[in-house]
Motif scaffolding. Structure first.
Motif, PDB file in Angstrom:
ATOM      1  N   ARG A  72       0.850  -1.187   0.000  1.00  0.00           N
ATOM      2  CA  ARG A  72       0.000   0.000   0.000  1.00  0.00           C
ATOM      3  C   ARG A  72       0.882   1.232   0.000  1.00  0.00           C
ATOM      4  O   ARG A  72       2.006   1.196   0.513  1.00  0.00           O
ATOM      5  CB  ARG A  72      -0.906   0.014   1.241  1.00  0.00           C
ATOM      6  N   PRO A  73       0.402   2.339  -0.589  1.00  0.00           N
ATOM      7  CA  PRO A  73       1.187   3.572  -0.539  1.00  0.00           C
ATOM      8  C   PRO A  73       1.565   3.928   0.897  1.00  0.00           C
ATOM      9  O   PRO A  73       0.804   3.690   1.829  1.00  0.00           O
ATOM     10  CB  PRO A  73       0.234   4.613  -1.146  1.00  0.00           C
ATOM     11  N   THR A  74       2.725   4.479   1.071  1.00  0.00           N
ATOM     12  CA  THR A  74       3.245   4.817   2.393  1.00  0.00           C
ATOM     13  C   THR A  74       2.615   6.098   2.912  1.00  0.00           C
ATOM     14  O   THR A  74       2.615   7.121   2.222  1.00  0.00           O
ATOM     15  CB  THR A  74       4.773   4.998   2.324  1.00  0.00           C
ATOM     16  N   ASP A  75       2.065   6.047   4.124  1.00  0.00           N
ATOM     17  CA  ASP A  75       1.566   7.269   4.763  1.00  0.00           C
ATOM     18  C   ASP A  75       2.770   8.092   5.227  1.00  0.00           C
ATOM     19  O   ASP A  75       3.659   7.584   5.908  1.00  0.00           O
ATOM     20  CB  ASP A  75       0.693   6.937   5.978  1.00  0.00           C
ATOM     21  N   TYR A  76       2.771   9.366   4.851  1.00  0.00           N
ATOM     22  CA  TYR A  76       3.854  10.246   5.290  1.00  0.00           C
ATOM     23  C   TYR A  76       3.254  11.541   5.805  1.00  0.00           C
ATOM     24  O   TYR A  76       2.634  12.297   5.057  1.00  0.00           O
ATOM     25  CB  TYR A  76       4.816  10.549   4.132  1.00  0.00           C
ATOM     26  N   PRO A  77       3.415  11.811   7.112  1.00  0.00           N
ATOM     27  CA  PRO A  77       2.809  13.011   7.689  1.00  0.00           C
ATOM     28  C   PRO A  77       3.581  14.278   7.348  1.00  0.00           C
ATOM     29  O   PRO A  77       4.802  14.270   7.252  1.00  0.00           O
ATOM     30  CB  PRO A  77       2.841  12.734   9.192  1.00  0.00           C
ATOM     31  N   ILE A  78       2.839  15.338   7.149  1.00  0.00           N
ATOM     32  CA  ILE A  78       3.419  16.668   6.971  1.00  0.00           C
ATOM     33  C   ILE A  78       2.999  17.474   8.186  1.00  0.00           C
ATOM     34  O   ILE A  78       1.821  17.785   8.370  1.00  0.00           O
ATOM     35  CB  ILE A  78       2.898  17.353   5.686  1.00  0.00           C
ATOM     36  N   GLY A  79       3.937  17.764   9.053  1.00  0.00           N
ATOM     37  CA  GLY A  79       3.582  18.468  10.281  1.00  0.00           C
ATOM     38  C   GLY A  79       4.755  19.202  10.885  1.00  0.00           C
ATOM     39  O   GLY A  79       5.836  19.282  10.304  1.00  0.00           O
ATOM     40  N   LYS A  80       4.540  19.709  12.086  1.00  0.00           N
ATOM     41  CA  LYS A  80       5.521  20.584  12.723  1.00  0.00           C
ATOM     42  C   LYS A  80       6.777  19.854  13.156  1.00  0.00           C
ATOM     43  O   LYS A  80       7.886  20.377  13.037  1.00  0.00           O
ATOM     44  CB  LYS A  80       4.856  21.248  13.935  1.00  0.00           C
ATOM     45  N   ARG A  81       6.634  18.596  13.636  1.00  0.00           N
ATOM     46  CA  ARG A  81       7.779  17.892  14.200  1.00  0.00           C
ATOM     47  C   ARG A  81       8.014  16.531  13.535  1.00  0.00           C
ATOM     48  O   ARG A  81       8.418  15.569  14.168  1.00  0.00           O
ATOM     49  CB  ARG A  81       7.585  17.696  15.712  1.00  0.00           C
ATOM     50  N   VAL A  82       7.757  16.452  12.258  1.00  0.00           N
ATOM     51  CA  VAL A  82       7.920  15.187  11.543  1.00  0.00           C
ATOM     52  C   VAL A  82       9.404  14.843  11.378  1.00  0.00           C
ATOM     53  O   VAL A  82      10.222  15.701  11.060  1.00  0.00           O
ATOM     54  CB  VAL A  82       7.245  15.264  10.159  1.00  0.00           C
ATOM     55  N   ARG A  83       9.737  13.574  11.618  1.00  0.00           N
ATOM     56  CA  ARG A  83      11.083  13.058  11.386  1.00  0.00           C
ATOM     57  C   ARG A  83      10.962  11.869  10.435  1.00  0.00           C
ATOM     58  O   ARG A  83      10.193  10.941  10.680  1.00  0.00           O
ATOM     59  CB  ARG A  83      11.739  12.618  12.706  1.00  0.00           C
ATOM     60  N   TYR A  84      11.729  11.901   9.356  1.00  0.00           N
ATOM     61  CA  TYR A  84      11.551  10.933   8.275  1.00  0.00           C
ATOM     62  C   TYR A  84      11.650   9.487   8.746  1.00  0.00           C
ATOM     63  O   TYR A  84      10.755   8.674   8.516  1.00  0.00           O
ATOM     64  CB  TYR A  84      12.560  11.191   7.156  1.00  0.00           C
ATOM     65  N   HIS A  85      12.758   9.125   9.383  1.00  0.00           N
ATOM     66  CA  HIS A  85      12.966   7.731   9.764  1.00  0.00           C
ATOM     67  C   HIS A  85      11.879   7.240  10.721  1.00  0.00           C
ATOM     68  O   HIS A  85      11.389   6.114  10.596  1.00  0.00           O
ATOM     69  CB  HIS A  85      14.351   7.546  10.391  1.00  0.00           C
ATOM     70  N   LYS A  86      11.496   8.074  11.657  1.00  0.00           N
ATOM     71  CA  LYS A  86      10.458   7.702  12.622  1.00  0.00           C
ATOM     72  C   LYS A  86       9.121   7.511  11.918  1.00  0.00           C
ATOM     73  O   LYS A  86       8.386   6.554  12.212  1.00  0.00           O
ATOM     74  CB  LYS A  86      10.347   8.784  13.697  1.00  0.00           C
ATOM     75  N   SER A  87       8.794   8.394  10.972  1.00  0.00           N
ATOM     76  CA  SER A  87       7.507   8.321  10.286  1.00  0.00           C
ATOM     77  C   SER A  87       7.408   7.084   9.405  1.00  0.00           C
ATOM     78  O   SER A  87       6.376   6.395   9.399  1.00  0.00           O
ATOM     79  CB  SER A  87       7.305   9.583   9.431  1.00  0.00           C
ATOM     80  N   ILE A  88       8.462   6.781   8.658  1.00  0.00           N
ATOM     81  CA  ILE A  88       8.421   5.616   7.778  1.00  0.00           C
ATOM     82  C   ILE A  88       8.401   4.335   8.600  1.00  0.00           C
ATOM     83  O   ILE A  88       7.690   3.383   8.273  1.00  0.00           O
ATOM     84  CB  ILE A  88       9.623   5.624   6.820  1.00  0.00           C
ATOM     85  N   SER A  89       9.169   4.290   9.677  1.00  0.00           N
ATOM     86  CA  SER A  89       9.159   3.115  10.552  1.00  0.00           C
ATOM     87  C   SER A  89       7.774   2.889  11.140  1.00  0.00           C
ATOM     88  O   SER A  89       7.312   1.748  11.266  1.00  0.00           O
ATOM     89  CB  SER A  89      10.189   3.274  11.674  1.00  0.00           C
ATOM     90  N   ALA A  90       7.084   3.975  11.484  1.00  0.00           N
ATOM     91  CA  ALA A  90       5.747   3.867  12.064  1.00  0.00           C
ATOM     92  C   ALA A  90       4.745   3.296  11.067  1.00  0.00           C
ATOM     93  O   ALA A  90       3.733   2.715  11.465  1.00  0.00           O
ATOM     94  CB  ALA A  90       5.278   5.232  12.555  1.00  0.00           C
ATOM     95  N   SER A  91       5.033   3.449   9.778  1.00  0.00           N
ATOM     96  CA  SER A  91       4.135   2.916   8.749  1.00  0.00           C
ATOM     97  C   SER A  91       4.390   1.436   8.489  1.00  0.00           C
ATOM     98  O   SER A  91       3.723   0.812   7.663  1.00  0.00           O
ATOM     99  CB  SER A  91       4.307   3.703   7.444  1.00  0.00           C
ATOM    100  N   GLY A  92       5.375   0.868   9.203  1.00  0.00           N
ATOM    101  CA  GLY A  92       5.675  -0.550   9.057  1.00  0.00           C
ATOM    102  C   GLY A  92       6.682  -0.855   7.966  1.00  0.00           C
ATOM    103  O   GLY A  92       6.870  -2.018   7.600  1.00  0.00           O
ATOM    104  N   LYS A  93       7.375   0.181   7.469  1.00  0.00           N
ATOM    105  CA  LYS A  93       8.345  -0.020   6.406  1.00  0.00           C
ATOM    106  C   LYS A  93       9.742   0.393   6.885  1.00  0.00           C
ATOM    107  O   LYS A  93       9.894   1.074   7.899  1.00  0.00           O
ATOM    108  CB  LYS A  93       7.941   0.766   5.162  1.00  0.00           C
ATOM    109  N   ILE A  94      10.742  -0.051   6.146  1.00  0.00           N
ATOM    110  CA  ILE A  94      12.127   0.244   6.518  1.00  0.00           C
ATOM    111  C   ILE A  94      12.564   1.527   5.807  1.00  0.00           C
ATOM    112  O   ILE A  94      12.571   1.584   4.572  1.00  0.00           O
ATOM    113  CB  ILE A  94      13.058  -0.914   6.127  1.00  0.00           C
ATOM    114  N   PRO A  95      12.921   2.568   6.573  1.00  0.00           N
ATOM    115  CA  PRO A  95      13.337   3.829   5.952  1.00  0.00           C
ATOM    116  C   PRO A  95      14.772   3.764   5.444  1.00  0.00           C
ATOM    117  O   PRO A  95      15.601   2.991   5.945  1.00  0.00           O
ATOM    118  CB  PRO A  95      13.207   4.835   7.101  1.00  0.00           C
ATOM    119  N   GLY A  96      15.063   4.592   4.458  1.00  0.00           N
ATOM    120  CA  GLY A  96      16.420   4.675   3.945  1.00  0.00           C
ATOM    121  C   GLY A  96      16.621   5.969   3.185  1.00  0.00           C
ATOM    122  O   GLY A  96      15.660   6.616   2.764  1.00  0.00           O
TER     123      GLY A  96
END
Length: 236
Positions: A72-96
């Motif tokens: 499924r497409p990856t959910d990626y939040p746009i917000g005040k304190r978003v951190r890439y690795h944390k957000s992608i990991s939270a979606s169940g995928k491995i960030p890189g």
């Protein structure tokens, strides 16, 4: 401007169905005949749309069994304190992250304004790819004020993380102060990097991050693969 091919509209419709949970990972899509009847087209047109989804890594064909959803497409939040690795990991995928280029040059007009620099001041520029499970989801450029962050490029090579690199340069925390989103069509170069078809939809994001004193530390431009990313609003 010419009309978009019908298969692209079908591919977008199926991508939306997957993104909104009508088909989950492991589900079988309707047959080519069923999809052809649904959209009022021939099976060749449907096959072209399914081939595009396969190229995006969203579906996989199993001989004699059908076409199945693989991601499924990856959910990626746009917000005040978003951190890439944390957000992608939270979606169940491995960030890189993949570094494409690291350069130093004079800031352009938009960069100088966003980073509150004087005309002619230098910036460090990080061009790269954002990955989720090894698949490119974003082509980005991060621009940093060279005078304030002289060691940022070396820190990026070492950490492959903007957050960690900024910490090494004395910026312990930062927040997003502005974001602007527009829809565009992928250029040949963007399509090549993102493994998309030329003209495929991309979401163009322009943002500015500042430290806790309100001093700008990063000006970012990102082209998100529209078929692989669902942008969400995060108020945190």
């Amino acid at each position: 401007m010419g009309k978009s091919p019908v298969w692209k509209s079908i591919a977008l419709g199926l991508t939306t169905d997957i993104a909104e949970g009508r088909y989950n990972t492991g589900d079988r899509l309707p047959t080519e005949a069923q999809l052809a009847a649904k959209y009022g087209v021939n099976r060749h047109t449907v096959r072209r749309a399914l081939s595009d989804l396969s190229d995006q890594g969203l579906v996989r064909s199993r001989r004699g069994a059908g076409v199945f959803v693989t991601a499924r497409p990856t959910d990626y939040p746009i917000g005040k304190r978003v951190r890439y690795h944390k957000s992608i990991s939270a979606s169940g995928k491995i960030p890189g992250k993949k570094i494409l280029t690291l350069t130093t040059r004079t800031a352009d007009v938009a960069e100088a304004e966003a980073l509150e620099l004087s005309e002619g001041e230098a910036v460090h520029v990080y061009d790269g790819l954002s990955l989720a499970d090894g698949q490119p989801i974003g082509l980005f450029q991060s621009v940093f004020p060279a005078g304030r962050l002289p060691g940022i490029l070396a820190a990026l090579v070492e950490t492959r993380s903007v957050t960690k690199a900024l910490q090494q340069c004395g910026v312990e925390d930062y927040v997003r102060v502005s974001t602007r989103l527009t829809a565009r069509a992928a250029t040949p170069t963007q399509a090549l990097h993102l493994q998309l078809s030329e003209g495929a939809p991309v979401l163009y994001s322009v943002g500015v991050n500042a430290d806790t004193n309100g001093i700008p530390v990063e000006f970012g431009r990102t082209y998100f693969a529209g078929e692989r990313v669902t942008l969400t609003m995060d108020n945190e």
